[in-house]
Write a protein that holds these residues in place. Structure first.
Motif, PDB file in Angstrom:
ATOM      1  N   THR A   1       2.243   0.065 -12.452  1.00  7.04           N
ATOM      2  CA  THR A   1       2.970   0.837 -11.442  1.00  7.04           C
ATOM      3  C   THR A   1       2.300   0.857 -10.084  1.00  7.04           C
ATOM      4  N   GLY A   2       1.055   0.425  -9.999  1.00  7.15           N
ATOM      5  CA  GLY A   2       0.334   0.510  -8.737  1.00  7.15           C
ATOM      6  C   GLY A   2      -0.115   1.937  -8.495  1.00  7.15           C
ATOM      7  N   GLU A   3      -0.416   2.237  -7.266  1.00  7.47           N
ATOM      8  CA  GLU A   3      -0.860   3.583  -6.903  1.00  7.47           C
ATOM      9  C   GLU A   3      -0.040   4.078  -5.731  1.00  7.47           C
ATOM     10  N   PRO A   4       0.107   5.391  -5.603  1.00  5.59           N
ATOM     11  CA  PRO A   4       0.763   5.926  -4.419  1.00  5.59           C
ATOM     12  C   PRO A   4      -0.094   5.609  -3.188  1.00  5.59           C
ATOM     13  N   THR A   5       0.549   5.433  -2.040  1.00  6.99           N
ATOM     14  CA  THR A   5      -0.152   5.052  -0.816  1.00  6.99           C
ATOM     15  C   THR A   5       0.108   6.061   0.283  1.00  6.99           C
ATOM     16  N   LEU A   6      -0.953   6.468   0.944  1.00  6.64           N
ATOM     17  CA  LEU A   6      -0.884   7.414   2.047  1.00  6.64           C
ATOM     18  C   LEU A   6      -0.408   6.693   3.304  1.00  6.64           C
ATOM     19  N   LEU A   7       0.726   7.117   3.856  1.00  4.27           N
ATOM     20  CA  LEU A   7       1.296   6.485   5.047  1.00  4.27           C
ATOM     21  C   LEU A   7       1.059   7.294   6.315  1.00  4.27           C
ATOM     22  N   LEU A   8       0.987   8.614   6.164  1.00  2.86           N
ATOM     23  CA  LEU A   8       0.753   9.509   7.292  1.00  2.86           C
ATOM     24  C   LEU A   8      -0.150  10.619   6.785  1.00  2.86           C
ATOM     25  N   TYR A   9      -1.192  10.925   7.549  1.00  2.00           N
ATOM     26  CA  TYR A   9      -2.113  11.972   7.116  1.00  2.00           C
ATOM     27  C   TYR A   9      -2.421  12.881   8.300  1.00  2.00           C
ATOM     28  N   ARG A  10      -2.102  14.157   8.120  1.00  2.00           N
ATOM     29  CA  ARG A  10      -2.333  15.179   9.141  1.00  2.00           C
ATOM     30  C   ARG A  10      -1.790  14.753  10.501  1.00  2.00           C
ATOM     31  N   GLY A  11      -0.539  14.294  10.481  1.00  2.00           N
ATOM     32  CA  GLY A  11       0.169  13.948  11.704  1.00  2.00           C
ATOM     33  C   GLY A  11      -0.143  12.574  12.271  1.00  2.00           C
ATOM     34  N   GLU A  12      -1.052  11.833  11.648  1.00  2.00           N
ATOM     35  CA  GLU A  12      -1.447  10.504  12.133  1.00  2.00           C
ATOM     36  C   GLU A  12      -0.977   9.423  11.154  1.00  2.00           C
ATOM     37  N   PHE A  13      -0.380   8.371  11.704  1.00  2.00           N
ATOM     38  CA  PHE A  13       0.045   7.256  10.870  1.00  2.00           C
ATOM     39  C   PHE A  13      -1.174   6.479  10.382  1.00  2.00           C
ATOM     40  N   VAL A  14      -1.104   5.967   9.161  1.00  2.00           N
ATOM     41  CA  VAL A  14      -2.152   5.109   8.611  1.00  2.00           C
ATOM     42  C   VAL A  14      -1.640   3.670   8.769  1.00  2.00           C
ATOM     43  N   ALA A  15      -2.030   3.056   9.894  1.00  2.00           N
ATOM     44  CA  ALA A  15      -1.447   1.777  10.307  1.00  2.00           C
ATOM     45  C   ALA A  15      -1.608   0.680   9.255  1.00  2.00           C
ATOM     46  N   GLN A  16      -2.794   0.547   8.693  1.00  2.00           N
ATOM     47  CA  GLN A  16      -3.022  -0.512   7.710  1.00  2.00           C
ATOM     48  C   GLN A  16      -2.143  -0.318   6.475  1.00  2.00           C
ATOM     49  N   ALA A  17      -1.996   0.917   6.034  1.00  2.00           N
ATOM     50  CA  ALA A  17      -1.157   1.201   4.868  1.00  2.00           C
ATOM     51  C   ALA A  17       0.312   0.913   5.170  1.00  2.00           C
ATOM     52  N   LEU A  18       0.771   1.281   6.363  1.00  2.00           N
ATOM     53  CA  LEU A  18       2.152   0.989   6.762  1.00  2.00           C
ATOM     54  C   LEU A  18       2.401  -0.518   6.727  1.00  2.00           C
ATOM     55  N   HIS A  19       1.459  -1.263   7.286  1.00  2.00           N
ATOM     56  CA  HIS A  19       1.595  -2.719   7.337  1.00  2.00           C
ATOM     57  C   HIS A  19       1.630  -3.323   5.929  1.00  2.00           C
ATOM     58  N   GLN A  20       0.681  -2.911   5.082  1.00  2.00           N
ATOM     59  CA  GLN A  20       0.618  -3.459   3.722  1.00  2.00           C
ATOM     60  C   GLN A  20       1.840  -3.087   2.896  1.00  2.00           C
ATOM     61  N   ALA A  21       2.367  -1.888   3.112  1.00  2.00           N
ATOM     62  CA  ALA A  21       3.534  -1.433   2.349  1.00  2.00           C
ATOM     63  C   ALA A  21       4.850  -1.916   2.966  1.00  2.00           C
ATOM     64  N   ARG A  22       4.780  -2.525   4.133  1.00  2.00           N
ATOM     65  CA  ARG A  22       5.970  -3.001   4.862  1.00  2.00           C
ATOM     66  C   ARG A  22       6.939  -1.847   5.106  1.00  2.00           C
ATOM     67  N   VAL A  23       6.373  -0.748   5.614  1.00  2.00           N
ATOM     68  CA  VAL A  23       7.143   0.443   5.945  1.00  2.00           C
ATOM     69  C   VAL A  23       6.969   0.706   7.437  1.00  2.00           C
ATOM     70  N   THR A  24       8.059   1.053   8.110  1.00  2.00           N
ATOM     71  CA  THR A  24       7.982   1.317   9.545  1.00  2.00           C
ATOM     72  C   THR A  24       7.715   2.796   9.811  1.00  2.00           C
ATOM     73  N   ARG A  25       7.226   3.064  10.997  1.00  2.00           N
ATOM     74  CA  ARG A  25       7.011   4.449  11.417  1.00  2.00           C
ATOM     75  C   ARG A  25       8.342   5.204  11.441  1.00  2.00           C
ATOM     76  N   ASP A  26       9.410   4.496  11.814  1.00  2.00           N
ATOM     77  CA  ASP A  26      10.739   5.133  11.822  1.00  2.00           C
ATOM     78  C   ASP A  26      11.144   5.593  10.428  1.00  2.00           C
ATOM     79  N   GLU A  27      10.835   4.801   9.401  1.00  2.00           N
ATOM     80  CA  GLU A  27      11.164   5.191   8.029  1.00  2.00           C
ATOM     81  C   GLU A  27      10.376   6.431   7.610  1.00  2.00           C
ATOM     82  N   VAL A  28       9.126   6.506   8.033  1.00  3.86           N
ATOM     83  CA  VAL A  28       8.306   7.676   7.714  1.00  3.86           C
ATOM     84  C   VAL A  28       8.862   8.904   8.429  1.00  3.86           C
TER      85      VAL A  28
END
Length: 178
Positions: free
Chosen positions: A99-126
């Motif tokens: 199943t993989g692991e859950p990934t942190l995309l935003l933490y305390r109001g800040e985007f986690v850029a590397q995680a967004l890129h690896q997960a292929r998720v946009t800031r707009d989706e978050v």
């Protein structure tokens, strides 16, 4: 040409009888296997679901496959899923592999850029997930997590200092959510 449209009543009767029996028995197998088989799909669950659907279609439409062979295939797929899910509940490495692991995309109001890129998720989706949670300001968000089933969980900031629901999340380094 006419045979492509209608090739006789016996084929139609076989499809109806085998279809009803296969459907009823598949529903029975799924009920016996438990709720986990029908839960939100991760990659492994999706594969099993597609395989069950493909098997059902083959049993329904192929005269070369008997209902008994189809039922054995259903039982095999569901049995393998039970074994694998039983193992994943008891062995963390099996769970991580499947199943993989859950990934942190935003933490305390800040985007986690590397995680967004690896997960292929946009800031707009978050931001959309945050809005869907009824939160206006990103600063009010402790974390947005991409779960193993592809959904996004939004966690509000809190002054609570006990154990955090984020402890199993990839790239989470904090303790507590305060």
């Amino acid at each position: 040409m006419a045979e492509m449209i209608f090739d006789g009543w016996s084929g139609l009767a076989r499809t109806l009888i085998v279809g009803m029996l296969a459907y009823v028995l598949l529903v029975f197998f799924l009920r016996v296997s438990g709720k986990r088989t029908l839960s939100k799909l991760n990659a492994f669950d999706l594969i099993v679901t597609v395989a069950l659907g493909s098997t059902l279609a083959t049993v329904l439409l192929s005269r070369d496959i008997s209902l008994t062979n189809g039922l054995v295939a259903f039982a095999l797929l569901i049995g393998l899923q039970l074994i694998v899910t039983w193992s994943s509940v008891r062995l963390r490495w099996v769970r991580k592999l499947l199943t993989g692991e859950p990934t942190l995309l935003l933490y305390r109001g800040e985007f986690v850029a590397q995680a967004l890129h690896q997960a292929r998720v946009t800031r707009d989706e978050v931001r959309s997930a945050v809005r869907s949670s009824g939160i206006l300001a990103l600063d009010d968000v402790e974390a947005v997590v991409l779960e193993t089933d592809g959904s996004m969980s939004v966690v509000r900031r809190s002054s609570y200092t006990g154990p955090s629901s984020l402890e199993d999340v990839q790239r989470y380094s904090g303790r507590g959510t305060g």
